[in-house]
Design a protein around this motif. Sequence first.
Motif, PDB file in Angstrom:
ATOM      1  N   SER A 133       1.553  -1.277  -0.339  1.00 30.14           N
ATOM      2  CA  SER A 133       0.193  -0.125   0.207  1.00 30.14           C
ATOM      3  C   SER A 133       1.120   0.939  -0.004  1.00 30.14           C
ATOM      4  O   SER A 133       2.475   1.107  -0.033  1.00 30.14           O
ATOM      5  CB  SER A 133      -0.636  -0.556   0.890  1.00 30.14           C
ATOM      6  N   LEU A 134       0.338   2.626  -0.516  1.00 31.20           N
ATOM      7  CA  LEU A 134       1.105   3.152  -0.091  1.00 31.20           C
ATOM      8  C   LEU A 134       2.062   4.061   1.232  1.00 31.20           C
ATOM      9  O   LEU A 134       2.558   4.260   1.178  1.00 31.20           O
ATOM     10  CB  LEU A 134       0.271   4.940  -1.166  1.00 31.20           C
ATOM     11  N   ASP A 135       0.976   3.274   2.201  1.00 27.27           N
ATOM     12  CA  ASP A 135       1.506   3.620   3.435  1.00 27.27           C
ATOM     13  C   ASP A 135       2.725   2.766   3.484  1.00 27.27           C
ATOM     14  O   ASP A 135       4.098   3.139   4.234  1.00 27.27           O
ATOM     15  CB  ASP A 135       0.409   3.596   4.659  1.00 27.27           C
ATOM     16  N   ARG A 136       2.649   1.911   3.618  1.00 26.39           N
ATOM     17  CA  ARG A 136       3.673   0.116   3.772  1.00 26.39           C
ATOM     18  C   ARG A 136       5.314   0.983   2.797  1.00 26.39           C
ATOM     19  O   ARG A 136       6.349   0.457   3.016  1.00 26.39           O
ATOM     20  CB  ARG A 136       3.389  -0.952   3.318  1.00 26.39           C
ATOM     21  N   THR A 137       4.466   1.500   1.774  1.00 29.40           N
ATOM     22  CA  THR A 137       5.697   1.446   0.183  1.00 29.40           C
ATOM     23  C   THR A 137       6.260   2.186   1.034  1.00 29.40           C
ATOM     24  O   THR A 137       7.691   2.872   1.026  1.00 29.40           O
ATOM     25  CB  THR A 137       5.117   1.926  -0.692  1.00 29.40           C
ATOM     26  N   TRP A 138       5.749   3.922   1.675  1.00 33.52           N
ATOM     27  CA  TRP A 138       7.177   4.863   1.929  1.00 33.52           C
ATOM     28  C   TRP A 138       8.205   4.902   2.999  1.00 33.52           C
ATOM     29  O   TRP A 138       8.910   4.869   3.538  1.00 33.52           O
ATOM     30  CB  TRP A 138       6.228   6.373   1.817  1.00 33.52           C
ATOM     31  N   ARG A 139       7.561   3.799   4.515  1.00 33.93           N
ATOM     32  CA  ARG A 139       8.091   3.503   5.434  1.00 33.93           C
ATOM     33  C   ARG A 139       8.943   2.222   4.902  1.00 33.93           C
ATOM     34  O   ARG A 139      10.218   3.098   5.199  1.00 33.93           O
ATOM     35  CB  ARG A 139       6.801   2.872   5.995  1.00 33.93           C
TER      36      ARG A 139
END
Length: 446
Positions: A133-139
């Motif tokens: 997800s976007l959240d997982r990707t940026w982290r």
Amino acid sequence: MLGFTQQRKFIYEQHVTGPWQRLRKATFTVLHLILFVTPWVVIRGNPALLIDLPRRRLYALGAIFTAADTIFLLLLLLFLAFSLFFFTSLFGRLWCGFACPQTVFLDSWIRPLEEWIEGDWVRRRKRDEAGWSLDRTWRKALKWGLFIGIAVVVAMTFGSYFAGARELWSGQGSHLEYSIVAIFSAVWFLDLAWFREQFCNYLCPYARLQSALTDAETVLVQYETGRGEPRGGEAAKAEGRCIECNKCVFVCPQGIDIRQGFQLECIACARCIDACDIVMEKLGHRTLITWSAMAEVTGARTRRVRPRTLIYGGLLGGIAAAALVLMAARAPFDATVQRAPGSLFTMDADGFVRNTYLLRVTNKEAAAAPVPFHVTVEGLDDAEVIVQDIALGSTESRTVPLIIRVKARPDLPRTIPIEVRVTSPQRSVEINATFKTEGHIGTALR
Ligand code: SF4
Ligand code: SF4
């Protein structure tokens, strides 16, 4: 445990604090200081520790070792190996939990950063299980970016011990040196970001030696079965037995359950001791996981001093004594003499027999002022020694022609043993050589 042929099971270890973790943090701080500061320290004009492979030199605490001092390298390796054997036989994998570079960097930088960016162990696992997800990707991108930075700093620091900190960090290193740093950075990144406990379980040779180096009297991280079992049940809390909270399993970075007995995967990080301590303290009892010998857990007699520790200790003492004796006898310079290629001897027009050699002197002193060397020859009466003045700065080497002449006489043997003595203001070095002549039997060797 999962092998290479099975799918990797990632470990999401729970954070834990406690006296053992504080002791580990203090140890890590000292190790960080030693690792990062040492390459920058200069003693008597030379690096405190530098392994100069191209020039085959080792700078250590003000002393300079050359290829002629290989015996010290051998003794050092033996000392380190037997130290590991000695301490492992006493305290198991203390090295793995408290001093191994992988453990130090994982626990000092990687795990705290991971927790800061991705949250605690439950959040991390849930996010990973939910897919991309976007959240997982940026982290992940931020975390891996920082891990790459850490890997580069660590690789540059290790490289500083071989290429010199000032040269490497100021961009004056060679292409080869930066290429090696880049390869090591990639290896460190993969290890710290992904491989982690798999390195201990599948690749580390030290881990494979555990069963041979430890015995029932070695102090290890152990679950005290006698106090902890039978586990569970209502009465467990009151009686101080294991309440099956599984906190010791949740905090384990190796993904093992220490209650199943000693396992080769255990790196002696003592996280499970602190975890159980927190749980049992609340119930008014002592931790069920302690540093103890297997024999102690079963109630048998244990000895710290036993044949194995005595042998390792004796060998360590012997190696240290040999190193000290050799160091005391070690000359602060190297000198070698080789016969110059071409001829064994020549007859000069003035009736002298001439032998020509190549004398090589290497100054191993760290002193800034050039050291003068004086050359004499023993074993040849009335010998004329012709050699240019030699004065060498620290670590400087020079090869000069050494000519020895002696008046030809019919009683001169064909081979005369001689001793070339090279003298510095501190010490002298004697080198055995031979002086060749035509010989009294008149055989021409030219
Ligand atoms: S069992 Fe305990 S000491 Fe061993 S690796 Fe796991 S947490 Fe560390
Ligand atoms: S932390 Fe202690 S009480 Fe909890 S499961 Fe482990 S051994 Fe049992």
